[in-house]
Design a protein around this motif. Structure first.
Motif, PDB file in Angstrom:
ATOM      1  N   PHE A 179      -1.663  75.887 -57.268  1.00  0.00           N
ATOM      2  CA  PHE A 179      -3.270  75.032 -56.971  1.00  0.00           C
ATOM      3  C   PHE A 179      -4.465  76.061 -57.487  1.00  0.00           C
ATOM      4  O   PHE A 179      -4.457  77.446 -56.633  1.00  0.00           O
ATOM      5  N   ILE A 181      -7.677  76.717 -56.876  1.00  0.00           N
ATOM      6  CA  ILE A 181      -8.961  76.328 -55.997  1.00  0.00           C
ATOM      7  C   ILE A 181     -10.284  77.213 -56.291  1.00  0.00           C
ATOM      8  O   ILE A 181     -10.281  78.315 -56.546  1.00  0.00           O
ATOM      9  N   GLN A 221      -7.624  76.321 -46.400  1.00  0.00           N
ATOM     10  CA  GLN A 221      -6.665  75.936 -47.737  1.00  0.00           C
ATOM     11  C   GLN A 221      -5.447  76.319 -47.380  1.00  0.00           C
ATOM     12  O   GLN A 221      -4.532  75.558 -47.786  1.00  0.00           O
ATOM     13  N   TYR A 225      -2.554  73.286 -47.906  1.00  0.00           N
ATOM     14  CA  TYR A 225      -1.454  73.319 -48.976  1.00  0.00           C
ATOM     15  C   TYR A 225      -0.023  73.589 -48.548  1.00  0.00           C
ATOM     16  O   TYR A 225       0.869  73.079 -49.228  1.00  0.00           O
ATOM     17  N   GLN A 305       4.703  81.409 -49.680  1.00  0.00           N
ATOM     18  CA  GLN A 305       3.451  81.000 -50.453  1.00  0.00           C
ATOM     19  C   GLN A 305       2.640  82.392 -50.737  1.00  0.00           C
ATOM     20  O   GLN A 305       2.722  83.502 -50.104  1.00  0.00           O
ATOM     21  N   ILE A 307      -1.007  83.897 -52.348  1.00  0.00           N
ATOM     22  CA  ILE A 307      -2.515  83.747 -52.321  1.00  0.00           C
ATOM     23  C   ILE A 307      -3.180  84.599 -53.128  1.00  0.00           C
ATOM     24  O   ILE A 307      -2.945  85.958 -52.743  1.00  0.00           O
ATOM     25  N   LEU A 338      -1.354  79.751 -54.094  1.00  0.00           N
ATOM     26  CA  LEU A 338      -2.918  79.367 -54.161  1.00  0.00           C
ATOM     27  C   LEU A 338      -3.620  80.260 -54.729  1.00  0.00           C
ATOM     28  O   LEU A 338      -3.741  81.570 -54.450  1.00  0.00           O
TER      29      LEU A 338
END
Length: 404
Positions: A179, A181, A221, A225, A305, A307, A338
């Protein structure tokens, strides 16, 4: 098997160097171990960038060789110089006093991990000194941004190549949901691009990047997600140590359990942090905030995850960071990526990195931003929000020309 066969054929034809180009998570270390087992050199050397990577490589080689070969580690904390297969850190091996211990032809086979770094003085010193019968270079990304030609260094012999797209297609990696963002943006473009700033601008930029408003935005966020698994095991990439430390402190104040790590932290501290991240016990961590480490070589398959809070400087670094989440693990169906896209000049590199398209063609980049999902194999997905798309299109339009 194809790689092992190709290495053997290359050597039969008299080649003394070859490259293995293999996406993060596809098993470069095991491939090199099986090739070495097949070629049976008397003595071999395996060179890595960091000690923690050497230790992981030794574990892999032990599974392939069992007790048939003596494996040893030569690093800042381990001074073993003799072995059938010696695993050494580049910094230790490049020292003149270390080189003096060995004859140039001491090792029949030398493997260099993360060989895209081989243009540096230390690697060049090692490669100039030793004269093995065969050099094997391994990397996920041989293309360099500094103009150094890795292909030429290895006589353009590519023993095997599997890039990210193919590895996903072959189901060798964990699917990802990316994603893009929009990052909160209150500073001008020059500041985000790291051009020379005044002290006031630096302070303002730092205050913004670590502001309560941005911390809450990132947390919202990340929670929206989500991740795959029973709890988040995340990695956050930051630009600077001060920023990582301040963000970690604020995330902790808001209920996350995080720790900031950088190259200044010892191997022991890093190992302990990884243990806390992956193990489900009382002292567990939700996130490690990383500055200039963990982008390559370190295997933490459990990461679910990733980021990205730092601008994308090159497709190489982007893919290395993305790759931290692509290893398969139990209870992990996919990894969530992300990417907080700011208004910086280099953001056009994101679609280039994701697509694997190295033509640097403007139309291809635009097409990829619009229809990323149809171009990525398997169950992985790519989504840019509207403002991120706009920012990337602007970055593409503002480039006078994209190199071919």
């Amino acid at each position: 098997e194809e790689f092992i066969g190709n290495i053997h054929d290359l050597r039969e034809r008299g080649a003394t160097r070859a490259l293995l180009i293999s996406a993060t998570g596809t098993g470069k270390t095991y491939a090199s171990a099986f090739a070495l087992k097949n070629e049976k050199p008397k003595k071999a050397l395996f060179i890595v960038h960091r000690e923690i990577i050497a230790k992981q490589a030794i574990k892999s080689y032990q599974k392939v060789f069992g007790n048939t070969k003596k494996l040893a580690l030569l690093s800042g904390s381990s001074k073993e110089y003799e072995a059938d297969i010696l695993f050494a850190t580049m910094s230790m091996m490049a020292k003149q006093e270390t080189l003096n211990r060995y004859k140039p032809g001491e090792f029949e086979w030398i493997c260099i991990d993360e060989v895209h770094r081989a243009g540096s003085d230390s690697y060049q010193r090692i490669m100039s000194y030793f004269q093995p019968k065969f050099w094997l270079g391994m990397t996920a990304s041989p293309e360099r941004t500094d103009g150094f030609d890795i292909f030429n260094l290895f006589d353009h012999n590519i023993a095997y190549e599997i890039r990210l797209q193919q590895a996903l297609k072959e189901d060798m990696l964990c699917p990802f949901h990316y994603f893009g963002i929009t990052d909160l943006e209150i500073v001008d473009d020059t500041m985000v691009n790291g051009n020379k700033l005044t002290k006031e601008e630096k302070l303002q930029n730092f205050r913004f990047l670590t502001s309560d408003e941005r911390v809450k935005y990132v947390m919202e966020q990340a929670e929206y997600y989500g991740y795959s698994g029973n709890r988040v095991k995340g990695l956050i990439f930051c630009s600077r140590i001060e920023e990582a430390n301040e963000l970690s402190k604020k995330f902790n104040e808001h209920g996350w359990r995080t720790l900031a790590l950088s190259g200044a932290d010892s191997e022991e501290v890093r190992r302990d942090a990884i243990e806390r991240l992956v193990n489900d016990d009382i002292n567990e961590l939700d996130y490690i905030l990383s500055v200039d480490i963990f982008s390559e070589g370190v295997d933490v398959p459990e990461i679910n995850q990733v980021i990205m809070l730092r601008p994308t400087q090159s497709p190489i670094v982007f893919i290395q960071q993305l790759g931290r989440g692509l290893r398969k693990a139990e209870d992990k169906e996919y990894v969530v990526i992300l990417d907080f896209i700011g208004n910086y000049k280099n953001n056009f590199m994101i679609p280039i990195a994701l697509s694997g398209d190295r033509s640097y063609n403007k139309d291809n980049v635009r097409k990829y931003v619009v229809s990323g999902n149809s171009l990525i194999p398997g169950a992985s997905t790519i989504h840019f929000d509207e403002i991120s798309k706009e920012r990337i299109f602007n970055a593409v339009d503002n480039l006078k020309s994209m190199r071919h």
